[in-house]
Design a protein around this motif. Structure first.
Motif, PDB file in Angstrom:
ATOM      1  N   GLN A  91       0.828  -1.207   0.000  1.00  0.00           N
ATOM      2  CA  GLN A  91       0.000   0.000   0.000  1.00  0.00           C
ATOM      3  C   GLN A  91       0.863   1.258   0.000  1.00  0.00           C
ATOM      4  O   GLN A  91       0.579   2.221  -0.725  1.00  0.00           O
ATOM      5  N   ILE A  92       1.937   1.253   0.809  1.00  0.00           N
ATOM      6  CA  ILE A  92       2.822   2.416   0.879  1.00  0.00           C
ATOM      7  C   ILE A  92       3.507   2.627  -0.467  1.00  0.00           C
ATOM      8  O   ILE A  92       3.554   3.753  -0.984  1.00  0.00           O
ATOM      9  N   ASP A  93       4.028   1.555  -1.058  1.00  0.00           N
ATOM     10  CA  ASP A  93       4.660   1.665  -2.376  1.00  0.00           C
ATOM     11  C   ASP A  93       3.676   2.225  -3.401  1.00  0.00           C
ATOM     12  O   ASP A  93       4.033   3.080  -4.217  1.00  0.00           O
ATOM     13  N   PHE A  94       2.439   1.745  -3.362  1.00  0.00           N
ATOM     14  CA  PHE A  94       1.417   2.187  -4.314  1.00  0.00           C
ATOM     15  C   PHE A  94       1.135   3.678  -4.186  1.00  0.00           C
ATOM     16  O   PHE A  94       1.178   4.417  -5.168  1.00  0.00           O
ATOM     17  N   VAL A  95       0.841   4.144  -2.968  1.00  0.00           N
ATOM     18  CA  VAL A  95       0.464   5.555  -2.797  1.00  0.00           C
ATOM     19  C   VAL A  95       1.633   6.497  -3.079  1.00  0.00           C
ATOM     20  O   VAL A  95       1.430   7.589  -3.615  1.00  0.00           O
ATOM     21  N   LEU A  96       2.858   6.074  -2.744  1.00  0.00           N
ATOM     22  CA  LEU A  96       4.019   6.926  -3.006  1.00  0.00           C
ATOM     23  C   LEU A  96       4.356   6.957  -4.496  1.00  0.00           C
ATOM     24  O   LEU A  96       4.626   8.025  -5.052  1.00  0.00           O
ATOM     25  N   SER A  97       4.325   5.810  -5.151  1.00  0.00           N
ATOM     26  CA  SER A  97       4.695   5.748  -6.569  1.00  0.00           C
ATOM     27  C   SER A  97       3.693   6.467  -7.470  1.00  0.00           C
ATOM     28  O   SER A  97       4.049   6.928  -8.546  1.00  0.00           O
ATOM     29  N   ARG A  98       2.471   6.598  -7.022  1.00  0.00           N
ATOM     30  CA  ARG A  98       1.450   7.279  -7.814  1.00  0.00           C
ATOM     31  C   ARG A  98       1.178   8.708  -7.355  1.00  0.00           C
ATOM     32  O   ARG A  98       0.273   9.364  -7.848  1.00  0.00           O
ATOM     33  N   ARG A 109       1.533  11.656   4.221  1.00  0.00           N
ATOM     34  CA  ARG A 109       0.597  12.767   4.125  1.00  0.00           C
ATOM     35  C   ARG A 109      -0.071  12.759   2.760  1.00  0.00           C
ATOM     36  O   ARG A 109       0.592  12.567   1.748  1.00  0.00           O
ATOM     37  N   ILE A 110      -1.369  12.979   2.727  1.00  0.00           N
ATOM     38  CA  ILE A 110      -2.126  13.018   1.478  1.00  0.00           C
ATOM     39  C   ILE A 110      -1.629  14.193   0.617  1.00  0.00           C
ATOM     40  O   ILE A 110      -1.291  15.246   1.153  1.00  0.00           O
ATOM     41  N   THR A 111      -1.545  14.000  -0.684  1.00  0.00           N
ATOM     42  CA  THR A 111      -1.169  15.067  -1.613  1.00  0.00           C
ATOM     43  C   THR A 111      -2.439  15.636  -2.252  1.00  0.00           C
ATOM     44  O   THR A 111      -3.539  15.108  -2.050  1.00  0.00           O
ATOM     45  N   ARG A 112      -2.259  16.683  -3.034  1.00  0.00           N
ATOM     46  CA  ARG A 112      -3.416  17.236  -3.759  1.00  0.00           C
ATOM     47  C   ARG A 112      -4.026  16.178  -4.678  1.00  0.00           C
ATOM     48  O   ARG A 112      -5.236  16.054  -4.778  1.00  0.00           O
ATOM     49  N   LYS A 113      -3.168  15.409  -5.340  1.00  0.00           N
ATOM     50  CA  LYS A 113      -3.660  14.338  -6.214  1.00  0.00           C
ATOM     51  C   LYS A 113      -4.402  13.278  -5.390  1.00  0.00           C
ATOM     52  O   LYS A 113      -5.465  12.817  -5.772  1.00  0.00           O
ATOM     53  N   GLY A 114      -3.825  12.900  -4.250  1.00  0.00           N
ATOM     54  CA  GLY A 114      -4.467  11.918  -3.386  1.00  0.00           C
ATOM     55  C   GLY A 114      -5.782  12.409  -2.831  1.00  0.00           C
ATOM     56  O   GLY A 114      -6.718  11.634  -2.621  1.00  0.00           O
ATOM     57  N   PHE A 115      -5.882  13.724  -2.617  1.00  0.00           N
ATOM     58  CA  PHE A 115      -7.119  14.300  -2.079  1.00  0.00           C
ATOM     59  C   PHE A 115      -8.282  14.096  -3.040  1.00  0.00           C
ATOM     60  O   PHE A 115      -9.429  13.961  -2.620  1.00  0.00           O
ATOM     61  N   LEU A 116      -7.987  14.035  -4.342  1.00  0.00           N
ATOM     62  CA  LEU A 116      -9.047  13.779  -5.333  1.00  0.00           C
ATOM     63  C   LEU A 116      -9.631  12.372  -5.168  1.00  0.00           C
ATOM     64  O   LEU A 116     -10.738  12.101  -5.631  1.00  0.00           O
ATOM     65  N   HIS A 117      -8.876  11.489  -4.532  1.00  0.00           N
ATOM     66  CA  HIS A 117      -9.291  10.099  -4.303  1.00  0.00           C
ATOM     67  C   HIS A 117      -9.168   9.781  -2.806  1.00  0.00           C
ATOM     68  O   HIS A 117      -8.706   8.705  -2.422  1.00  0.00           O
TER      69      HIS A 117
END
Length: 130
Positions: A91-98, A109-117
């Motif tokens: 999960q960590i690899d997935f969220v960081l790589s994307r 920490r959530i990014t702006r891109k992550g905030f969309l999802h």
């Protein structure tokens, strides 16, 4: 009064609305006001306290941590009673790589891109089926 910013995460109370979380478990009807104080849990009556197994407690922590948009890996490791980085490696690899989350020391920490999802990003860290 103790300044909660001076205490490590594991010793601070974290509360959103009517639920609070500490290293001892999750309390309901205690509220976020405890974030300003360090209290002895034996000195007051709590509403409902749920002593959950580590995997379920970690899932609850993730749902509470999502309100702040970040996850403490050291706090999560303490809850899981094992290394959260290994437990959630994929999960960590997935969220960081994307670019859905960024890492600063032991904080994801959530990014702006992550905030969309937002919901989907944090739900990647839910507990395994029981």
């Amino acid at each position: 009064m103790v300044n909660s910013k001076e205490l490590p995460w594991q010793e601070r109370w974290f509360g959103i609305s009517a639920q609070s979380m500490s290293s001892a478990g999750i309390s309901y009807n205690y509220g976020k006001s405890a974030a300003r104080f360090r209290l002895d849990p034996a000195s007051y009556e709590q509403g409902d306290v749920y002593l959950l197994p580590p995997a379920e407690l970690s899932a609850k922590y993730i749902s509470i941590a999502a309100y702040c948009g970040r996850i403490s890996l050291s706090g999560l490791s303490e809850i899981l009673q094992q290394d959260a980085e290994k437990y959630f490696e994929q999960q960590i690899d997935f969220v960081l790589s994307r670019g859905l989350m960024e890492r600063e020391r032991d904080i994801l920490r959530i990014t702006r891109k992550g905030f969309l999802h937002y919901g989907a990003t944090f739900s990647l860290f839910s507990s395994p089926p029981v």
